[in-house]
Design an enzyme around this catalytic site. Structure first.
Site, mmCIF file in Angstrom:
data_model
loop_
_atom_site.group_PDB
_atom_site.id
_atom_site.type_symbol
_atom_site.label_atom_id
_atom_site.label_comp_id
_atom_site.label_asym_id
_atom_site.label_seq_id
_atom_site.Cartn_x
_atom_site.Cartn_y
_atom_site.Cartn_z
ATOM 1 N N GLN A 160 0.681 -1.404 -0.355
ATOM 2 C CA GLN A 160 -0.097 -0.016 0.019
ATOM 3 C C GLN A 160 0.534 1.174 0.055
ATOM 4 O O GLN A 160 0.327 2.043 0.079
ATOM 5 C CB GLN A 160 -0.913 -0.246 1.271
ATOM 6 N N ASN A 161 2.149 1.158 0.346
ATOM 7 C CA ASN A 161 3.044 2.560 0.503
ATOM 8 C C ASN A 161 2.768 2.155 -1.156
ATOM 9 O O ASN A 161 3.636 2.188 -2.405
ATOM 10 C CB ASN A 161 4.013 1.710 1.446
ATOM 11 N N HIS A 190 -1.588 1.076 -4.724
ATOM 12 C CA HIS A 190 -2.121 2.618 -4.406
ATOM 13 C C HIS A 190 -0.842 3.809 -4.761
ATOM 14 O O HIS A 190 -1.234 5.084 -4.326
ATOM 15 C CB HIS A 190 -2.279 2.967 -2.572
ATOM 16 N N CYS A 223 -0.584 11.332 -16.243
ATOM 17 C CA CYS A 223 -0.987 13.123 -17.521
ATOM 18 C C CYS A 223 -2.155 12.146 -17.378
ATOM 19 O O CYS A 223 -2.547 11.627 -18.341
ATOM 20 C CB CYS A 223 -0.251 12.900 -18.589
ATOM 21 N N THR A 277 0.686 -3.090 8.725
ATOM 22 C CA THR A 277 -0.980 -1.675 8.150
ATOM 23 C C THR A 277 -1.697 -2.635 9.349
ATOM 24 O O THR A 277 -1.610 -3.587 9.720
ATOM 25 C CB THR A 277 -1.420 -2.907 6.965
ATOM 26 N N LEU A 325 3.335 -4.053 14.905
ATOM 27 C CA LEU A 325 4.041 -3.252 15.976
ATOM 28 C C LEU A 325 2.729 -3.497 17.513
ATOM 29 O O LEU A 325 3.246 -3.892 18.239
ATOM 30 C CB LEU A 325 4.280 -2.231 15.955
HETATM 31 P P1 OAD Z 1 -1.153 3.406 8.809
HETATM 32 O O1 OAD Z 1 -0.740 4.407 9.882
HETATM 33 O O2 OAD Z 1 -2.877 2.575 9.681
HETATM 34 O O3 OAD Z 1 -0.610 1.969 10.419
HETATM 35 C C1 OAD Z 1 0.580 1.646 10.638
HETATM 36 C C2 OAD Z 1 0.775 0.229 10.661
HETATM 37 O O4 OAD Z 1 2.130 -0.027 11.478
HETATM 38 C C3 OAD Z 1 0.400 0.433 12.378
HETATM 39 O O5 OAD Z 1 -0.916 -0.481 12.471
HETATM 40 C C4 OAD Z 1 1.514 0.453 13.429
HETATM 41 O O6 OAD Z 1 1.183 0.016 14.793
HETATM 42 C C5 OAD Z 1 2.137 -0.317 12.127
HETATM 43 N N1 OAD Z 1 3.456 -0.082 12.648
HETATM 44 C C6 OAD Z 1 4.553 1.327 13.227
HETATM 45 N N2 OAD Z 1 5.611 0.700 13.408
HETATM 46 C C7 OAD Z 1 5.939 -0.048 12.728
HETATM 47 C C8 OAD Z 1 7.106 -0.398 13.337
HETATM 48 N N3 OAD Z 1 8.132 -0.496 13.291
HETATM 49 N N4 OAD Z 1 7.045 -2.466 12.543
HETATM 50 C C9 OAD Z 1 6.086 -2.891 12.328
HETATM 51 N N5 OAD Z 1 4.543 -2.109 12.172
HETATM 52 C C10 OAD Z 1 4.780 -0.940 12.489
HETATM 53 O O7 OAD Z 1 -0.597 2.433 7.619
HETATM 54 P P2 OAD Z 1 -1.320 1.770 6.469
HETATM 55 O O8 OAD Z 1 -2.239 0.791 6.830
HETATM 56 O O9 OAD Z 1 -0.941 1.470 5.636
HETATM 57 O O10 OAD Z 1 -4.200 5.205 1.164
HETATM 58 O O11 OAD Z 1 -2.281 2.454 5.745
HETATM 59 C C11 OAD Z 1 -2.962 2.155 5.192
HETATM 60 C C12 OAD Z 1 -3.670 3.205 3.967
HETATM 61 O O12 OAD Z 1 -4.083 4.492 4.395
HETATM 62 C C13 OAD Z 1 -2.481 3.560 2.957
HETATM 63 O O13 OAD Z 1 -1.948 3.030 2.092
HETATM 64 C C14 OAD Z 1 -3.160 5.250 2.662
HETATM 65 C C15 OAD Z 1 -3.735 5.442 3.947
HETATM 66 O O14 OAD Z 1 -4.577 6.072 3.810
HETATM 67 C C16 OAD Z 1 -3.874 5.475 0.384
HETATM 68 O O15 OAD Z 1 -3.563 6.909 -0.151
HETATM 69 C C17 OAD Z 1 -4.821 5.460 -0.933
#
Ligand code: OAD
Length: 229
Positions: A88-89, A106, A114, A173, A199
């Protein structure tokens, strides 16, 4: 084990210095998400949105892959079975960590789209200054990012891989954003063992057969070591 699908989120890049989304203040780099991550936000204030992604682009270029990205790079090189890393990154840290079998559902910070001629270009500079599209010359380029309300990329391919997986691993995630949050259910219903590395417990933790809590930079290399024996 012959077929692994991995889903990664912002948590795998947190230790590379890129901020996750769901911080306690609910803001993404000090902006409400609907301002910078929706088509409506872009229509309302294109300059603000272009500047926002210009900053994300330079932040991604300044970041370095961490041991979790590097471990997945090793897995990609050494695992002989089928593998798909769905991320998703929008950063390119999987690729710079050595992984090739990566799908950016994503979009990508270093790609621009464009909307006049529907081409995509690798882009390291800015969009705020309104550069013309290298293909058609129009000033119609926007970040190649899937915003809320838009369809994530290559969903058929992802669901096909999930249906065939015997192991599904979710890394860093929160399980807050669909359709990615539903991948575990699909993989599980189709017979995959489901492992979560995060985490802390996520919204979807109870869907996994196993959850390991800790930092991605420690959990991922350890897990890859187990898989490769
Ligand atoms: P989030 O910020 O929602 O979640 C990040 C997760 O990573 C959390 O559950 C944290 O506990 C965990 N975390 C943080 N640091 C960590 C570490 N060092 N090791 C392991 N885990 C860790 O991010 P996403 O789930 O990626 O979409 O968010 C999903 C989507 O929401 C993104 O792709 C983006 C956003 O809106 C779009 O931009 C379309």
């Amino acid at each position: 084990m012959k077929n692994i699908v991995i889903l990664t989120g912002a948590g795998i890049s947190a230790e590379s210095g890129l901020r996750t989304f769901r911080a306690e203040d609910g803001l993404w780099e000090d902006h409400p998400v609907e301002e910078v991550a929706t088509p409506e936000g872009f229509a309302r204030d294109p300059g603000l949105v272009q500047r926002f992604y210009d900053e994300r682009r330079s932040g991604v270029m300044a970041a370095q892959p961490n041991p979790a990205h590097e471990a997945l790079g090793r897995l990609d090189r050494e695992f002989a079975g089928e593998l798909l890393i769905v991320t998703q990154n929008i950063d390119d840290l999987h690729e710079r960590g050595g992984a090739n079998r990566v799908l950016h559902m994503h979009g990508e910070a270093l790609s621009v789209w464009c909307t006049a001629c529907d081409t995509r270009h690798r882009w390291e500079g800015t969009l705020l200054d309104g550069p013309p599209c290298p293909s058609c010359g129009q000033v119609s380029m926007r970040p190649d990012i899937v915003w809320f309300g838009e369809m994530p990329y290559r969903m058929n391919e992802i669901f096909h891989a999930l249906s065939r997986a015997d192991l599904f691993v979710s890394i860093g995630t929160s399980g807050a954003v669909y359709p990615a949050a539903g991948f575990v259910q699909h993989a599980r219903e189709n017979g995959a063992h489901c492992l979560e590395l995060n985490l802390e417990e996520s919204l979807g933790s109870r869907m996994f057969h196993e959850t390991r809590l800790g930092k991605a930079s420690e959990l991922v290399p350890a897990w890859v070591g187990e898989v490769l024996g």
